[in-house]
Design a protein around this motif. Structure first.
Motif, PDB file in Angstrom:
ATOM      1  N   ASP A   1     -39.747  40.221 -15.282  1.00  0.00           N
ATOM      2  CA  ASP A   1     -40.632  41.342 -15.603  1.00  0.00           C
ATOM      3  C   ASP A   1     -40.064  42.258 -16.681  1.00  0.00           C
ATOM      4  N   ASN A   2     -38.953  41.864 -17.280  1.00  0.00           N
ATOM      5  CA  ASN A   2     -38.425  42.671 -18.379  1.00  0.00           C
ATOM      6  C   ASN A   2     -37.697  41.777 -19.384  1.00  0.00           C
ATOM      7  N   GLU A   3     -37.438  42.301 -20.545  1.00  0.00           N
ATOM      8  CA  GLU A   3     -36.867  41.543 -21.653  1.00  0.00           C
ATOM      9  C   GLU A   3     -35.441  41.088 -21.339  1.00  0.00           C
ATOM     10  N   LYS A   4     -34.695  41.949 -20.666  1.00  0.00           N
ATOM     11  CA  LYS A   4     -33.312  41.613 -20.354  1.00  0.00           C
ATOM     12  C   LYS A   4     -33.231  40.403 -19.445  1.00  0.00           C
ATOM     13  N   GLU A   5     -34.045  40.373 -18.400  1.00  0.00           N
ATOM     14  CA  GLU A   5     -34.058  39.214 -17.500  1.00  0.00           C
ATOM     15  C   GLU A   5     -34.526  37.961 -18.233  1.00  0.00           C
ATOM     16  N   SER A   6     -35.500  38.139 -19.137  1.00  0.00           N
ATOM     17  CA  SER A   6     -36.015  36.990 -19.896  1.00  0.00           C
ATOM     18  C   SER A   6     -34.901  36.354 -20.729  1.00  0.00           C
ATOM     19  N   VAL A   7     -34.089  37.188 -21.369  1.00  0.00           N
ATOM     20  CA  VAL A   7     -32.968  36.667 -22.174  1.00  0.00           C
ATOM     21  C   VAL A   7     -31.956  35.967 -21.283  1.00  0.00           C
ATOM     22  N   MET A   8     -31.660  36.574 -20.117  1.00  0.00           N
ATOM     23  CA  MET A   8     -30.676  35.985 -19.215  1.00  0.00           C
ATOM     24  C   MET A   8     -31.166  34.668 -18.634  1.00  0.00           C
ATOM     25  N   LEU A   9     -32.465  34.575 -18.328  1.00  0.00           N
ATOM     26  CA  LEU A   9     -33.023  33.324 -17.797  1.00  0.00           C
ATOM     27  C   LEU A   9     -32.983  32.225 -18.860  1.00  0.00           C
ATOM     28  N   LYS A  10     -33.276  32.637 -20.088  1.00  0.00           N
ATOM     29  CA  LYS A  10     -33.214  31.672 -21.195  1.00  0.00           C
ATOM     30  C   LYS A  10     -31.788  31.128 -21.352  1.00  0.00           C
ATOM     31  N   GLU A  11     -30.809  32.028 -21.173  1.00  0.00           N
ATOM     32  CA  GLU A  11     -29.400  31.609 -21.252  1.00  0.00           C
ATOM     33  C   GLU A  11     -29.075  30.627 -20.137  1.00  0.00           C
ATOM     34  N   VAL A  12     -29.583  30.884 -18.923  1.00  0.00           N
ATOM     35  CA  VAL A  12     -29.337  29.973 -17.804  1.00  0.00           C
ATOM     36  C   VAL A  12     -29.912  28.595 -18.107  1.00  0.00           C
TER      37      VAL A  12
ATOM     38  N   VAL B   1     -20.951  23.470 -15.557  1.00  0.00           N
ATOM     39  CA  VAL B   1     -21.540  23.972 -14.319  1.00  0.00           C
ATOM     40  C   VAL B   1     -21.098  25.409 -14.069  1.00  0.00           C
ATOM     41  N   ASP B   2     -19.788  25.642 -14.269  1.00  0.00           N
ATOM     42  CA  ASP B   2     -19.274  26.993 -14.043  1.00  0.00           C
ATOM     43  C   ASP B   2     -19.929  28.000 -14.984  1.00  0.00           C
ATOM     44  N   SER B   3     -20.140  27.585 -16.233  1.00  0.00           N
ATOM     45  CA  SER B   3     -20.778  28.474 -17.207  1.00  0.00           C
ATOM     46  C   SER B   3     -22.230  28.783 -16.794  1.00  0.00           C
ATOM     47  N   ALA B   4     -22.972  27.733 -16.315  1.00  0.00           N
ATOM     48  CA  ALA B   4     -24.360  27.942 -15.875  1.00  0.00           C
ATOM     49  C   ALA B   4     -24.406  28.819 -14.633  1.00  0.00           C
ATOM     50  N   ILE B   5     -23.458  28.577 -13.684  1.00  0.00           N
ATOM     51  CA  ILE B   5     -23.425  29.373 -12.454  1.00  0.00           C
ATOM     52  C   ILE B   5     -23.104  30.837 -12.757  1.00  0.00           C
ATOM     53  N   SER B   6     -22.221  31.062 -13.742  1.00  0.00           N
ATOM     54  CA  SER B   6     -21.904  32.441 -14.145  1.00  0.00           C
ATOM     55  C   SER B   6     -23.148  33.149 -14.666  1.00  0.00           C
ATOM     56  N   ALA B   7     -23.947  32.428 -15.462  1.00  0.00           N
ATOM     57  CA  ALA B   7     -25.191  33.029 -15.977  1.00  0.00           C
ATOM     58  C   ALA B   7     -26.173  33.305 -14.841  1.00  0.00           C
ATOM     59  N   ILE B   8     -26.225  32.339 -13.834  1.00  0.00           N
ATOM     60  CA  ILE B   8     -27.112  32.550 -12.684  1.00  0.00           C
ATOM     61  C   ILE B   8     -26.659  33.777 -11.881  1.00  0.00           C
TER      62      ILE B   8
END
Length: 480
Positions: A97-108, A140-147
C-alpha cells in the motif's frame, strides 16, 4: 424571555451537543475501521512474507537433499514448495500500500529470481553437492534478508497503528467526556433555570393564591420568572388592586348610608320606647316589636360603621383594667330573658376575671356571639356558655346545638359580608358581626376561634390575656 424561546434555545443546545457526539463517534468509528483494515493488511503481509521465507528455505533444503541422495521424493517436495512460492509472490502484490513496500517487494522478487538462476547454473557445474549448496545459500540468505525487511516494516506499521489507535481512543474518550460534561452542564443549567424562572415563581404564585383564598387580600405577587408568569403576576396584582378599590368604594358607600340611616333609626327607637310606656294591650305589643326591630337595625348599622372603620384602619378601643365577669353575666342575663325556645347554661369561676379591655366593645362581642348562637339554632336547644382560666389567659366558649357550618364556609366565616350557604336564605343578617368581633378581640391582644360540625352546632372560643401589668397604665387606646 418567553417559555417557548427558552425551550427552543435549550433544545438547540442539547441537540448541538448530541450532534457533536454523534459526529465524533461516526468519525472515530470510520477511523477505527480504516486502522483495523491497515492492521489486517499489515498482518497478512507479515504472514505471507513468513510463508515465502518458509517455502524458500524448505525448497532450498530439498533441492540440496535431492542432489545429495538422488531421492525422487525430494524432487516432488521441492516442486510443491516452488509452486506455493510462486503463488505467494503473485498474491503479495495485493498487500502493498505504499511506495517503500513496493520497492522492497520488488527487491525480494529479484533476489529470489537470482537464487533460481544461480541454482540452475550450479546444476550444470562440476561442483560437489555441498559446494553447490554453499554457493546458492548465499542467494537464499540475501533473499531472506530482504523478506525480513518487509516483515520488519509491516511489524513497525502494526505497532504504529496500535499506538495511533490507542491515542485515538483516548482522545475520543476525552472528547466524549467533554461533550457529556457540557451536555450535563446544559441540562443542569436548564434545571436551575426552570426552577428559578418557572417552578419557583409558580410555587410562589400558588402560595400567594392560597393566602388570598384564606382572606389575606393584602398580598402582592412578585413579577419574576419568564414572561408568561410575570404577566400572570401582574394581572393578579391588577385584579387585587381593582378589587381593593372596589371594596374601599363599597365600604365608603356603606358607611355613608349607615350614617344617613342612624338618625331615623334613633328616632324610631325613641318613638317606640315612648309608645311602650303610653300604650296598653295590643298596641303595647306592636310598640315592643317596633322597638326591638329598631334596636336590631341599629346593631346592623353599627356593624356597618365598625367594618368601615376597621377596613380604613380607624377603629380605636379604650382599654382599662376591668373585671369582665359582670360584663359576661349581664350579656347572659339579657338573652336568658329574651329567648323562649332556648335554654342557656352558664358556668363561670366565682373569683374576679381581671384583664385590660374596652368594656363597651367586649360587651358588643359577647352580645353578638350569644345572639348568633340563638339565631342560628332556629329549632331551639341548649346554648352553653363557659368561662375558664388557663395560666395567663381566660377562655370563654359559647356552644350551640344549631345548624353548624360546613368546612368550605368555615375558613371564610370571619370575612366581611360572608354568609354560609346553609343560612344565607333562611336567617337574616349581612355577615359583619363575626368579622367585627374578631377584629375587636385581636385589638385586645386575644383570639377568636371556631369549631363547627354541619347539622350539630358550633363552638366559638374567645381567648383574652389575663395577666397584664398595672404599671402599663389603666387607660390607653389601640388602633387597627
Amino acid at each position: 424571555m418567553k417559555i417557548k424561546t427558552a425551550l427552543t434555545v435549550f433544545t438547540a443546545l442539547i441537540l448541538a451537543v448530541f450532534a457533536g457526539m454523534a459526529i465524533l463517534l461516526i468519525s472515530t468509528s470510520d477511523l477505527l475501521v480504516l486502522e483495523a483494515a491497515n492492521l489486517a493488511r499489515a498482518g497478512e503481509s507479515i504472514r505471507v512474507s513468513k510463508e515465502i521465507k518458509s517455502h524458500l528455505l524448505i525448497y532450498n533444503r530439498n533441492v540440496f537433499l535431492y542432489a545429495l541422495h538422488k531421492d525422487p521424493s525430494r524432487l516432488e517436495i521441492s516442486k510443491v514448495h516452488q509452486t506455493a512460492l510462486v503463488n505467494l509472490m503473485v498474491s503479495s502484490d495485493q498487500l502493498v500500500d505504499n511506495e517503500k513496500e513496493s520497492v522492497m517487494l520488488k527487491e525480494v522478487k529479484e533476489k529470489i529470481a537470482d537464487y533460481f538462476r544461480a541454482k540452475d547454473e550450479s546444476q550444470n557445474s562440476d561442483l560437489s553437492p555441498v559446494e553447490k549448496y554453499s554457493k546458492i545459500s548465499e542467494k537464499v540468505d540475501s533473499a531472506i534478508s530482504a523478506i525480513d525487511n518487509i516483515i520488519e516494516i509491516n511489524a513497525s506499521q502494526m505497532r504504529d497503528l496500535v499506538a495511533s489507535t490507542s491515542k485515538q481512543n483516548i482522545a475520543s474518550g476525552r472528547m466524549v467526556f467533554m461533550l457529556l460534561t457540557i451536555g450535563s452542564l446544559i441540562l443542569l443549567s436548564l434545571v436551575i433555570a426552570t426552577v428559578s424562572a418557572v417552578t419557583r415563581p409558580l410555587v410562589n404564585l400558588n402560595k400567594l393564591f392560597s393566602h388570598y383564598r384564606t382572606g389575606n387580600d393584602s398580598v402582592l405577587a412578585k413579577s419574576k420568572g419568564v414572561k408568561e408568569i410575570r404577566e400572570i403576576a401582574n394581572a393578579f396584582n391588577s385584579m387585587t388592586e381593582r378589587l381593593e378599590k372596589s371594596r374601599t368604594d363599597q365600604l365608603r358607600f356603606i358607611a355613608s348610608i349607615a350614617h344617613d340611616l342612624r338618625n331615623p333609626i334613633n328616632a324610631m327607637s325613641m318613638g317606640s320606647h315612648l309608645l311602650r310606656g303610653l300604650c296598653q294591650g295590643k298596641e303595647r305589643g306592636v310598640a315592643e316589636i317596633i322597638f326591638r326591630q329598631a334596636k336590631h337595625l341599629d346593631r346592623l348599622v353599627g356593624d356597618l360603621l365598625d367594618t368601615a372603620r376597621i377596613e380604613a384602619g380607624e377603629m380605636d378601643i379604650e382599654l382599662s383594667l376591668q373585671d369582665i365577669s359582670s360584663l359576661i353575666s349581664d350579656a347572659v342575663e339579657l338573652y336568658q330573658t329574651d329567648s323562649g325556645l332556648h335554654k342557656i347554661y352558664f358556668e363561670m369561676p366565682k373569683n374576679p376575671l381581671i384583664c385590660m379591655c374596652d368594656r363597651g366593645r367586649l360587651s358588643q362581642v359577647m352580645n353578638n356571639l350569644i345572639s348568633n348562637a340563638i339565631k342560628y339554632s332556629p329549632k331551639g336547644g341548649t346554648v352553653t356558655i363557659k368561662v375558664r382560666e388557663e395560666k395567663t389567659q381566660f377562655v370563654l366558649s359559647i356552644t350551640d346545638q344549631g345548624m353548624g357550618v360546613c368546612p368550605d364556609d368555615l375558613k371564610n366565616i370571619f370575612k366581611p359580608f360572608h354568609r354560609s350557604k346553609a343560612s344565607k336564605h333562611t336567617i337574616l343578617g349581612i355577615g359583619l358581626g363575626l368579622s367585627t368581633s374578631r377584629r375587636i378581640i385581636e385589638l385586645h391582644g386575644g383570639e377568636l376561634r371556631v369549631e363547627s360540625t354541619l347539622g350539630k352546632g358550633s363552638t366559638f372560643y374567645v381567648i383574652l390575656p389575663a395577666q397584664i401589668s398595672q404599671s402599663e397604665g389603666t387607660n390607653w387606646s389601640a388602633g387597627v
